[in-house]
Scaffold this active site. Sequence first.
Site, short mmCIF file in Angstrom:
data_model
loop_
_atom_site.label_atom_id
_atom_site.label_comp_id
_atom_site.label_asym_id
_atom_site.label_seq_id
_atom_site.Cartn_x
_atom_site.Cartn_y
_atom_site.Cartn_z
N LEU A 89 0.82 -1.22 0.00
CA LEU A 89 0.00 0.00 0.00
C LEU A 89 0.86 1.27 0.00
CD1 LEU A 89 -2.86 -1.03 2.47
CD2 LEU A 89 -2.94 -0.93 -0.03
N GLU A 131 4.57 -8.11 5.95
CA GLU A 131 4.24 -7.17 7.03
C GLU A 131 5.29 -7.19 8.14
OE1 GLU A 131 2.14 -5.03 6.25
OE2 GLU A 131 1.33 -6.16 4.58
N HIS A 134 8.21 -5.10 7.29
CA HIS A 134 7.98 -3.66 7.52
C HIS A 134 8.41 -3.25 8.93
CE1 HIS A 134 6.01 -1.87 4.07
NE2 HIS A 134 5.08 -2.81 4.00
NI NI Z 1 3.72 -3.24 2.53
#
Ligand code: NI
Length: 159
Positions: A89, A131, A134
């Site tokens: 995103l 994730e 991240h």
């Molecule tokens: Ni991402």
Amino acid sequence: MAIRNIVLFGDDILKKECRPVEKFDRKLHQLLDDMQDTLYDANGAGLAAPQVGVLRQICIVDVGEGPIELINPEIIATEGNQIGPEGCLSLPNEWGEVSRPMKVTVRAQNRKGKWFEISGEELCARAFCHEIDHLHGIVFTEKANRMLTPEELEAMKEK
Ligand code: NI
């Protein structure tokens, strides 16, 4: 409940190591609720706290089976390998071909602080890895074998 702004690639926040969560309080629950709203608004499969500007070890994954909240997550086992397209995103309209384990087991805490283990395969395994990366300042572009061409992106959208 609120939609938060998603930090875009290029912002230094996405390169930083996140600190563990220590307080499982209302503020954390608010953040998790907001992250869920933000994830669904953006139609994503996962969202990590640094993507909404919070440098804490928190992420959400939803590959169509309901939201999975992972706090202080750690990958404790992996199995096999898969190579496939991956997006983020924080990089709208950019996809890369990334190699990930086919199956991943994660140990994490839930929003109340209780430890649990969860396994995911295929897209879910990919989302867990993406994730959790991240939370350690890693964006998928660093791991991609290559980025997809505009033609490949078009073909993917038509599916
Ligand atoms: Ni991402």
